[in-house]
Design a protein around this motif. Structure first.
Motif, PDB file in Angstrom:
ATOM      1  N   GLU A  50      39.923 -15.730   6.527  1.00 28.01           N
ATOM      2  CA  GLU A  50      39.436 -15.045   5.326  1.00 28.01           C
ATOM      3  C   GLU A  50      38.470 -15.929   4.536  1.00 28.01           C
ATOM      4  O   GLU A  50      37.506 -15.438   3.944  1.00 28.01           O
ATOM      5  CB  GLU A  50      40.624 -14.636   4.453  1.00 28.01           C
ATOM      6  N   ALA A  51      38.731 -17.225   4.527  1.00 28.08           N
ATOM      7  CA  ALA A  51      37.799 -18.140   3.847  1.00 28.08           C
ATOM      8  C   ALA A  51      36.441 -18.128   4.549  1.00 28.08           C
ATOM      9  O   ALA A  51      35.386 -18.132   3.894  1.00 28.08           O
ATOM     10  CB  ALA A  51      38.375 -19.557   3.812  1.00 28.08           C
ATOM     11  N   ILE A  52      36.470 -18.093   5.881  1.00 25.66           N
ATOM     12  CA  ILE A  52      35.214 -18.010   6.649  1.00 25.66           C
ATOM     13  C   ILE A  52      34.480 -16.717   6.273  1.00 25.66           C
ATOM     14  O   ILE A  52      33.262 -16.702   6.067  1.00 25.66           O
ATOM     15  CB  ILE A  52      35.506 -18.035   8.167  1.00 25.66           C
ATOM     16  N   GLY A  53      35.255 -15.618   6.169  1.00 22.47           N
ATOM     17  CA  GLY A  53      34.667 -14.325   5.804  1.00 22.47           C
ATOM     18  C   GLY A  53      34.080 -14.344   4.400  1.00 22.47           C
ATOM     19  O   GLY A  53      32.982 -13.809   4.166  1.00 22.47           O
ATOM     20  N   LEU A  54      34.798 -14.976   3.481  1.00 20.83           N
ATOM     21  CA  LEU A  54      34.290 -15.074   2.108  1.00 20.83           C
ATOM     22  C   LEU A  54      32.989 -15.884   2.077  1.00 20.83           C
ATOM     23  O   LEU A  54      32.025 -15.525   1.392  1.00 20.83           O
ATOM     24  CB  LEU A  54      35.352 -15.708   1.200  1.00 20.83           C
ATOM     25  N   GLY A  55      32.967 -16.967   2.860  1.00 21.72           N
ATOM     26  CA  GLY A  55      31.747 -17.773   2.920  1.00 21.72           C
ATOM     27  C   GLY A  55      30.567 -16.943   3.430  1.00 21.72           C
ATOM     28  O   GLY A  55      29.449 -17.025   2.905  1.00 21.72           O
ATOM     29  N   ALA A  56      30.828 -16.106   4.425  1.00 25.16           N
ATOM     30  CA  ALA A  56      29.763 -15.258   4.974  1.00 25.16           C
ATOM     31  C   ALA A  56      29.335 -14.207   3.955  1.00 25.16           C
ATOM     32  O   ALA A  56      28.153 -13.847   3.880  1.00 25.16           O
ATOM     33  CB  ALA A  56      30.247 -14.587   6.262  1.00 25.16           C
ATOM     34  N   ALA A  57      30.289 -13.708   3.171  1.00 22.47           N
ATOM     35  CA  ALA A  57      29.954 -12.723   2.128  1.00 22.47           C
ATOM     36  C   ALA A  57      29.055 -13.359   1.075  1.00 22.47           C
ATOM     37  O   ALA A  57      28.090 -12.754   0.603  1.00 22.47           O
ATOM     38  CB  ALA A  57      31.239 -12.185   1.484  1.00 22.47           C
ATOM     39  N   VAL A  58      29.363 -14.599   0.725  1.00 25.09           N
ATOM     40  CA  VAL A  58      28.540 -15.337  -0.239  1.00 25.09           C
ATOM     41  C   VAL A  58      27.123 -15.530   0.319  1.00 25.09           C
ATOM     42  O   VAL A  58      26.125 -15.343  -0.382  1.00 25.09           O
ATOM     43  CB  VAL A  58      29.202 -16.687  -0.576  1.00 25.09           C
ATOM     44  N   ASP A  59      27.047 -15.876   1.618  1.00 28.69           N
ATOM     45  CA  ASP A  59      25.724 -16.033   2.247  1.00 28.69           C
ATOM     46  C   ASP A  59      24.933 -14.723   2.165  1.00 28.69           C
ATOM     47  O   ASP A  59      23.723 -14.731   1.899  1.00 28.69           O
ATOM     48  CB  ASP A  59      25.879 -16.437   3.723  1.00 28.69           C
ATOM     49  N   TYR A  60      25.632 -13.603   2.418  1.00 31.11           N
ATOM     50  CA  TYR A  60      24.969 -12.296   2.405  1.00 31.11           C
ATOM     51  C   TYR A  60      24.444 -11.981   1.000  1.00 31.11           C
ATOM     52  O   TYR A  60      23.291 -11.587   0.830  1.00 31.11           O
ATOM     53  CB  TYR A  60      25.958 -11.225   2.874  1.00 31.11           C
ATOM     54  N   LEU A  61      25.307 -12.173   0.004  1.00 24.50           N
ATOM     55  CA  LEU A  61      24.902 -11.888  -1.381  1.00 24.50           C
ATOM     56  C   LEU A  61      23.741 -12.787  -1.814  1.00 24.50           C
ATOM     57  O   LEU A  61      22.813 -12.354  -2.497  1.00 24.50           O
ATOM     58  CB  LEU A  61      26.093 -12.080  -2.332  1.00 24.50           C
ATOM     59  N   ARG A  62      23.818 -14.053  -1.398  1.00 25.83           N
ATOM     60  CA  ARG A  62      22.771 -15.007  -1.777  1.00 25.83           C
ATOM     61  C   ARG A  62      21.440 -14.605  -1.145  1.00 25.83           C
ATOM     62  O   ARG A  62      20.383 -14.700  -1.777  1.00 25.83           O
ATOM     63  CB  ARG A  62      23.179 -16.413  -1.345  1.00 25.83           C
ATOM     64  N   ALA A  63      21.507 -14.130   0.105  1.00 26.24           N
ATOM     65  CA  ALA A  63      20.273 -13.728   0.790  1.00 26.24           C
ATOM     66  C   ALA A  63      19.637 -12.515   0.108  1.00 26.24           C
ATOM     67  O   ALA A  63      18.420 -12.429  -0.015  1.00 26.24           O
ATOM     68  CB  ALA A  63      20.569 -13.425   2.260  1.00 26.24           C
ATOM     69  N   VAL A  64      20.478 -11.570  -0.322  1.00 24.41           N
ATOM     70  CA  VAL A  64      19.953 -10.404  -1.047  1.00 24.41           C
ATOM     71  C   VAL A  64      19.430 -10.850  -2.410  1.00 24.41           C
ATOM     72  O   VAL A  64      18.377 -10.395  -2.870  1.00 24.41           O
ATOM     73  CB  VAL A  64      21.048  -9.325  -1.212  1.00 24.41           C
ATOM     74  N   GLY A  65      20.175 -11.751  -3.032  1.00 26.19           N
ATOM     75  CA  GLY A  65      19.792 -12.268  -4.351  1.00 26.19           C
ATOM     76  C   GLY A  65      20.564 -11.565  -5.447  1.00 26.19           C
ATOM     77  O   GLY A  65      20.483 -10.353  -5.591  1.00 26.19           O
ATOM     78  N   MET A  66      21.301 -12.332  -6.234  1.00 27.85           N
ATOM     79  CA  MET A  66      22.131 -11.715  -7.275  1.00 27.85           C
ATOM     80  C   MET A  66      21.294 -11.103  -8.387  1.00 27.85           C
ATOM     81  O   MET A  66      21.714 -10.143  -9.042  1.00 27.85           O
ATOM     82  CB  MET A  66      23.141 -12.722  -7.829  1.00 27.85           C
ATOM     83  N   ASP A  67      20.090 -11.630  -8.616  1.00 25.96           N
ATOM     84  CA  ASP A  67      19.203 -10.998  -9.602  1.00 25.96           C
ATOM     85  C   ASP A  67      18.819  -9.594  -9.132  1.00 25.96           C
ATOM     86  O   ASP A  67      18.773  -8.648  -9.925  1.00 25.96           O
ATOM     87  CB  ASP A  67      17.934 -11.840  -9.815  1.00 25.96           C
ATOM     88  N   ALA A  68      18.571  -9.483  -7.834  1.00 27.64           N
ATOM     89  CA  ALA A  68      18.203  -8.180  -7.282  1.00 27.64           C
ATOM     90  C   ALA A  68      19.381  -7.217  -7.333  1.00 27.64           C
ATOM     91  O   ALA A  68      19.223  -6.026  -7.632  1.00 27.64           O
ATOM     92  CB  ALA A  68      17.701  -8.346  -5.849  1.00 27.64           C
ATOM     93  N   VAL A  69      20.572  -7.738  -7.025  1.00 30.68           N
ATOM     94  CA  VAL A  69      21.776  -6.897  -7.090  1.00 30.68           C
ATOM     95  C   VAL A  69      21.958  -6.358  -8.512  1.00 30.68           C
ATOM     96  O   VAL A  69      22.173  -5.157  -8.720  1.00 30.68           O
ATOM     97  CB  VAL A  69      23.034  -7.697  -6.669  1.00 30.68           C
ATOM     98  N   ARG A  70      21.837  -7.252  -9.473  1.00 33.51           N
ATOM     99  CA  ARG A  70      22.029  -6.841 -10.866  1.00 33.51           C
ATOM    100  C   ARG A  70      20.959  -5.824 -11.301  1.00 33.51           C
ATOM    101  O   ARG A  70      21.274  -4.815 -11.935  1.00 33.51           O
ATOM    102  CB  ARG A  70      22.000  -8.074 -11.783  1.00 33.51           C
TER     103      ARG A  70
END
Lengths: 165, 421
Positions: free
Chosen positions: B293-313
């Motif tokens: 699950e930690a590996i999965g969370l790390g991958a989720a963070v990578d995904y969000l970072r690639a999209v960009g949290m400014d863009a998400v917001r």
């Protein structure tokens, strides 16, 4: 896949829109019991007046979805004026109709557990009259708690009426 | 409240329909219709990148961490600790390797603070301040501590727009030892002024525990600028798996706390007459942790970072504004939408009451149209009482939702309204 018509039968919507026996009886002499559905936060208040072994009067208060409100309304109409023994039989029959799936659900508050599980084949659906319209609820397992809330609350009320504190 | 509004940056964009293709579950049909998933505030869906990372770890690397000296055990430990550092960097942790504690969920993270910090700092008569919009997970642990040792709970109220009432903040915080506050309400969507609250709490001598479950997945987060002392969130609301949550804590605060659960991993030495606890963060991670699950969370963070949290917001402000307009235009006085009316002051969480139609019934009818919304009290019963309702229906957005999802929601709500008219 069950359709909405299995769940929302016309008689159910009628009781939802025009609930019978709404309100609360004066306590005492009536017994007042509250039931809660922890899943959705719904609360039901059942007040009953038991005299000489007869459920002389019953009122339903509280808020809930169409299934919980119509089930409570139909229940109140069905048990009013009946003997306590007859009311308990009806509770057992109704819970039996719902128990097929309920047994697989996590138990929560409001499930008084005072009613014995009835084998599905032993249930006399005809005895339920219009309550049989709620049979479709078993196809929507998360809604069974809505349908049984008032019945569990009534069962608790009958227990309290039988052994006043 | 500048730090939490994440105001739209002109260059930050995303294409939700394209991103949605990364989420296998979103191809499902429900009752013959394409799924419209609007319950990400309860749990978000996972992109293929997360599912693949977990599968890859399981298929190539899995061994217990911090124990073996063989190759895959070392690799597993390295990947697990890299996930910790990655998650810490995502929220701006100054020392990610020491300040990020993995828990089983955010609820456990909040309980960890009540259990360890609470039991070493709070005694009879000490004051903990909460808000009326807290999730049960940031209320009940303090009730439990109140029952155990007689602490006092105070509450910051909300106004009719769903904003905290801060007029008497200094008086409420006077003498307080801890402020527990949600960064973003899971019911109202309200973004709270965390920096301002943290400054006031610190001036009063209180530490600040922030529940960031709804904010970390949807807007840029920087613990340093927020100024909080503890921050809790969970992976499964930010495109990651269930079974893992995070407690970030200020290094000097964590370092002085006693262990949480006892067992393996959390010790340096165990003798017949006692034990020596491990260094942070492992001191708080008794037993084998949720490694996959930690590996999965790390991958989720990578995904969000690639999209960009400014863009998400920016996307979610735009979608929330669209939804507020669409719902108000279609239903007018027939709908009561809880929380701030300004999309910039809130996240993409819309709780509402549709006339007299019960939320359970709304959700049931919507399901027939493939629309997934939450109905219930959202684990915020004190807030429900404040709003004068037992429950609400709630639609919530994530980066894979777009305006077509809102249109489908509005049409399905119209059907529900007609059905119960």
């Amino acid at each position: 896949m069950p359709g909405l018509e299995d769940l929302y039968r016309e008689i159910i919507l009628d009781h939802y829109r025009s609930p019978r026996n709404r309100g609360e009886l004066e306590t005492p002499p009536a017994v007042r019991v509250e039931g809660f559905n922890p899943l959705c936060g719904d609360e039901i208040v059942v007040t009953i007046d038991v005299q000489d072994g007869v459920l002389a009067d019953i009122k339903i208060a509280g808020t809930g979805c169409s299934i919980s409100q119509s089930s409570a309304s139909m229940m109140s109409a069905a048990v009013k004026g009946k003997s306590v023994a007859e009311a308990r039989d009806l509770i057992a029959t109704f819970k039996g109709m719902m128990s097929i799936h309920e047994a697989t659900l996590p138990s929560g508050a409001g499930d008084a557990g005072t009613i014995e599980e009835t084998e599905p084949e032993a249930i006399d659906i005809d005895a339920l009259g219009e309550l049989a319209a709620l049979q479709g609820v078993v196809k929507f397992p998360v809604r069974i708690k809505c349908a049984t809330l008032s019945w569990n609350t009534l069962a608790q009320g009958l227990d309290e009426a039988a052994s006043p504190v | 409240m500048a730090e939490l509004t994440g105001t739209r940056s002109p260059t930050a964009t995303l294409d939700a329909a394209t991103l949605a293709k990364d989420f296998p579950l979103l191809t499902r049909e429900i009752h013959g219709r394409p799924i419209t998933y609007l319950d990400s505030a309860a749990s978000s869906q996972r992109p293929t990148a997360v599912l693949d990372a977990m599968r890859n770890y399981d298929e190539t690397t899995h061994a217990n961490v911090h124990r073996g000296v063989y190759t895959i055990a070392e690799e597993a430990t390295r990947r697990f600790e890299a996930a910790r550092t990655n998650v810490g960097r995502f929220i701006g942790a100054p020392d990610p390797g020491r300040e990020v504690v993995f828990t089983k969920n955010a609820t456990e993270a909040l309980n960890l603070v009540a259990h360890t910090w609470g039991r070493t700092h709070l005694g009879r008569g000490d004051v903990v301040v909460l808000t009326e919009m807290e999730h049960h997970a940031n209320i009940v642990p303090w009730h439990m501590l109140a029952a155990e040792r007689g602490i006092e709970l105070r509450w910051i109220p909300i106004d009719d727009d769903g904003q905290l009432v801060l007029d008497d903040l200094d008086a409420v915080l006077d003498g307080a030892k801890l402020l527990g506050v949600t960064c973003m309400s899971n019911v109202l969507g309200t973004l709270n002024p965390i920096t301002e609250l943290a400054a006031a709490a610190h001036a009063a001598g209180a530490v600040v525990l922030a529940d960031a479950c709804q904010s970390v997945p949807h807007l840029p987060t920087d613990v340093a600028s927020l100024g909080v002392d503890f921050l809790a969130f969970s992976a499964h609301k930010m495109l990651g798996p269930t079974g893992i949550g995070v407690l970030w804590g200020r290094e000097e605060l964590l370092a002085e706390l006693p262990p949480f659960l006892g067992g393996g991993e959390m010790i340096l030495d165990v003798r017949k007459d006692g034990f020596t606890p491990n260094d942070i963060p492992w001191r708080f991670e008794a037993g084998t942790p949720p490694i996959t699950e930690a590996i999965g969370l790390g991958a989720a963070v990578d995904y969000l970072r690639a999209v960009g949290m400014d863009a998400v917001r920016a996307h979610e402000i735009s979608l929330t504004a669209y939804a507020l307009d669409a719902l108000n235009e279609r239903f007018g006085d027939g709908i009561r939408i809880f929380g701030p009316s300004d999309a910039e002051a809130r996240g993409g969480v819309l709780s509402f009451a549709l006339g007299e139609v019960h939320p359970h019934d709304i959700s049931q009818i919507l399901d027939q149209y493939g629309v997934c919304v939450r109905a219930g009290h959202h684990c915020a019963k004190p807030l429900m009482r404040r709003l004068g309702v037992n429950s609400t229906a709630r639609a919530s957005f994530a980066l894979y939702n777009d305006e077509r999802d809102v249109d489908t929601l509005v049409e399905a709500l119209d059907e529900a309204k007609k059905f119960f008219a």
